[in-house]
Design an enzyme around this catalytic site. Structure first.
Site, PDB file in Angstrom:
ATOM      1  N   CYS A  16       0.835  -1.197   0.000  1.00  0.00           N
ATOM      2  CA  CYS A  16       0.000   0.000   0.000  1.00  0.00           C
ATOM      3  C   CYS A  16       0.872   1.250   0.000  1.00  0.00           C
ATOM      4  O   CYS A  16       2.092   1.192   0.025  1.00  0.00           O
ATOM      5  CB  CYS A  16      -0.912   0.015   1.226  1.00  0.00           C
ATOM      6  N   LEU A  57      -3.465  -1.771  -1.961  1.00  0.00           N
ATOM      7  CA  LEU A  57      -3.316  -2.877  -2.893  1.00  0.00           C
ATOM      8  C   LEU A  57      -3.746  -4.118  -2.135  1.00  0.00           C
ATOM      9  O   LEU A  57      -3.082  -4.551  -1.194  1.00  0.00           O
ATOM     10  CB  LEU A  57      -1.864  -3.010  -3.367  1.00  0.00           C
ATOM     11  N   GLU A 110       3.304  -6.317   4.966  1.00  0.00           N
ATOM     12  CA  GLU A 110       2.690  -7.594   5.312  1.00  0.00           C
ATOM     13  C   GLU A 110       3.307  -8.103   6.609  1.00  0.00           C
ATOM     14  O   GLU A 110       4.525  -8.007   6.804  1.00  0.00           O
ATOM     15  CB  GLU A 110       2.924  -8.648   4.224  1.00  0.00           C
ATOM     16  N   SER A 122      11.202 -12.720  -4.140  1.00  0.00           N
ATOM     17  CA  SER A 122      12.508 -12.461  -4.742  1.00  0.00           C
ATOM     18  C   SER A 122      13.600 -13.136  -3.910  1.00  0.00           C
ATOM     19  O   SER A 122      13.354 -13.634  -2.817  1.00  0.00           O
ATOM     20  CB  SER A 122      12.774 -10.960  -4.835  1.00  0.00           C
TER      21      SER A 122
END
Length: 632
Positions: free
Chosen positions: A2, A51, A77, A363
């Protein structure tokens, strides 16, 4: 993932115009295209762009706590939120949503600022306590998620996930901090202890701020640090088993999402390890993506395909044009501050490819810093052995002389490129590592500045904060201090900034499992011989992954994303290179010696020397200053 923004009055709790907060959030819409909201109260305004990743329909922000006494805006998160939720429920907490945002609120209501040590994740958040009339700003351990702040002329503190959020506030002064220019020329980015704009700060990684209406803005407080002061004991096989446990935990915890999830796959050790462990933990094929180049020396897609076939991933790849120089203006827009890591361009391209099929991508970032995977760390460890044998009274005059007279030969075979090694050995370990980490050495930087700008800089040199950080590191060796610097200085300023901005530019959430703090804390305790052995970095990690990955993936030379900036500046960007010293925004600042830069550009274009990285830095600085519309 976000975007957050807000305003807090330190002093008189003046009303906050919600439209002003909304404009700040609108500048961050790329970070959160799925929704937004603004909340205000006397002296405070909080804004959010969302998001949706977890609890897609049920966790709008700004969010109020169940008891109505706190409000939060959150970017990031929390990977252990379900475990924390169960613990809080046993203590009587009640929840209305299924996401991690409300868990942070409940944790704060129970433990106050001590809630931070219980959070495993990436985050930047703001909590306003309606009882205490305080604002709590916090950033995660490694600085995966950014947070910019600025004190304004009306006595308020404004904050936002990106500098462009602050730029939307009409009271922000757009005046360049001259020390940031010295920092940027040295490192290729503006480190977290500074911002390109005077008066703008970045909340440091692993820090929080607690602000009150009735007192001046409080300074950041460190709540976490990485320590290299201890050494793990045990047989290598036992430590390898412990490493695999931490790796599996880190990867599986980051696979929780209510939207499509995948992984970047370069074909290198780190991303391949993440994909291997994702495949082990998943019942469905992992979605992977890679980009390659049509230049064989730059292309790694064959290794990525090999890993994808081995683990049966749903693999997508795209060959990109290495001559994608027309996009440099877009890069300046993404970063707001000057940013010269040319791998940002291919990183953005792989994020674009990933976003076509997933909303979250894992990643391999962080392993080089944590496990000593950079070539500079391996060289530094060898140089430190030499320093331990040769006293400074002998080293400094001997290698100092050799460093001055030895020709700079970037074109020569590696054994003949000894100039930088001699220069490093003439210095302390910290000074030598600063030289290895820098892009433009102090000897060259001094020739670029105008006499007036040198007066402004005074005694300041960009290496000073790094040297102080390394000398004060909780460490036992030179290698420890180098890795500490990489984790605390290089990682948040360069690597994590690059991934955050390029992924958020396409509304993609990037997660870094190899930066799980428990994994990195374990790696920091490893003995030297399990980090570097026979000139190979990341030894224990590679050995542990032999059961998953082929040797040609594990033990081939490190490559990484490459962008041919030197060729661009001799070809399609040659006109811009020639203009840097005389007909550009930075030429008008009076900071630089235009004739000197013009000579460097001419020598580069003619092929007499390679100044590609420096000219690229100056070009990106010029583009960024033009976008910011700043004064000097």
């Amino acid at each position: 993932m976000c975007g957050i923004a807000g305003i807090f009055h330190c002093g008189t709790p003046k009303p906050v115009d919600p439209a002003r907060v909304e404009r700040m959030c609108d500048a961050l819409v790329h970070r959160g295209p799925d929704g937004g909201g603004v909340w205000t109260a006397p002296g405070v305004g909080l804004g959010h762009r969302r998001l949706s990743i977890i609890d897609i329909a049920g966790s709008p922000q700004p969010m109020q706590s169940a008891d109505g006494r706190a409000m939060i805006i959150f970017n990031g998160e929390i990977y252990n939120f379900r475990e924390l939720r169960r613990e809080l429920e046993l203590g009587g907490a009640q929840f209305r949503t299924d996401g991690d945002t409300e868990v942070i609120l409940a944790a704060y209501r129970k433990w106050g600022v001590d809630c931070l040590s219980r959070l495993n994740g990436m985050f930047a958040f703001a909590i306003y306590d309606l009882d205490k009339h305080t604002l709590f700003l916090a950033r995660d351990r490694f600085g995966v998620k950014p947070l910019f702040t600025a004190m304004l002329s009306d006595g308020s503190l404004a904050f936002a996930s990106e500098l462009k959020g602050l730029l939307a506030h009409p009271l922000l002064r757009r005046k360049v901090d001259p020390l940031a220019i010295e920092d940027y020329l040295t490192w290729g980015y503006v480190p977290d202890h500074r911002s390109i704009l005077d008066g703008v700060e970045k909340l440091p990684a692993g820090h929080f701020r607690l602000l009150r209406h009735d007192s001046p803005a409080a300074a950041p407080v460190r709540w976490w640090d990485i320590s290299f002061a201890e050494r793990a004991r045990g047989k290598p096989a036992d430590l390898e088993a412990e490493l695999l446990f931490h790796l599996r935990e880190a990867v599986s915890s980051r696979m929780v999402a209510d939207v499509p999830l995948g992984a970047f796959l370069s074909g290198g050790v780190d991303s391949s390890s993440v994909v291997a462990l994702m495949a082990e933990a998943s019942s469905n094929p992992v979605q992977t993506c890679s980009i390659g180049f049509d230049v064989a020396a730059l292309d790694e897609t064959s290794y990525a395909r090999e890993v994808a076939r081995k683990f049966g991933t749903d693999h997508r790849e795209r060959i990109v044009d290495p001559n994608d120089f027309a996009e440099i203006g877009r890069l300046a827009d993404m970063f707001d501050e000057p940013f010269a890591d040319a791998s940002a361009l291919p990183t953005w391209r792989v994020c674009q490819l990933a976003r076509e099929s997933v909303t979250v991508a894992l990643s391999g970032d962080g392993a080089d810093e944590a496990f000593a995977g950079y070539r500079r760390q391996v060289f530094h460890a060898a140089e430190e052995r030499a320093r331990s044998v040769l006293p400074a009274s002998l080293r400094t005059p001997l290698f100092g002389t050799l460093g001055r007279v030895w020709p700079k030969a970037d074109w020569a075979p590696r054994p003949l490129r000894a100039k930088s090694t001699f220069q490093s050995l003439a210095e302390s370990g910290e000074e030598g590592y600063a030289r290895a980490l820098s892009i433009v050495a102090p000897e060259l930087r001094g020739t670029l500045y105008s006499p007036e700008f040198r007066k402004i800089l005074g005694d300041y040199r960009a290496e000073q904060p790094l040297l102080a950080m390394m000398r004060g590191a909780p460490a036992r060796s030179g290698l420890d201090r180098a890795q500490y610097a990489d984790l605390k200085f290089w990682l948040p300023g360069d690597i994590l900034t690059k991934v955050d901005r390029t992924s958020m530019a396409v509304s993609l959430e990037a997660r870094e499992p190899l930066l799980d703090h428990r994994l990195v804390e374990f790696a920091a305790r490893l003995p030297h011989h399990l980090r570097i052995r026979r000139g190979q970095g990341k030894w224990l990690l590679k050995h542990a992954m032999e059961r998953y990955l082929p040797n040609d993936v594990l033990y081939r030379p490190k490559q990484g994303f490459v962008t041919p900036v030197s060729q661009w500046l001799r070809g399609p960007l040659a006109t811009e290179a020639r203009a840097i010293g005389s007909r550009t925004t930075i030429a008008g600042t009076g900071w630089f010696d235009g004739e000197r830069i013009g000579k460097l550009a001419d020598d580069h274009i003619a092929g007499r020397s390679d100044h590609g990285r420096l000219l690229w830095q100056l070009l990106m600085l010029d583009k960024t200053l033009g976008k910011l519309g700043v004064c000097c």
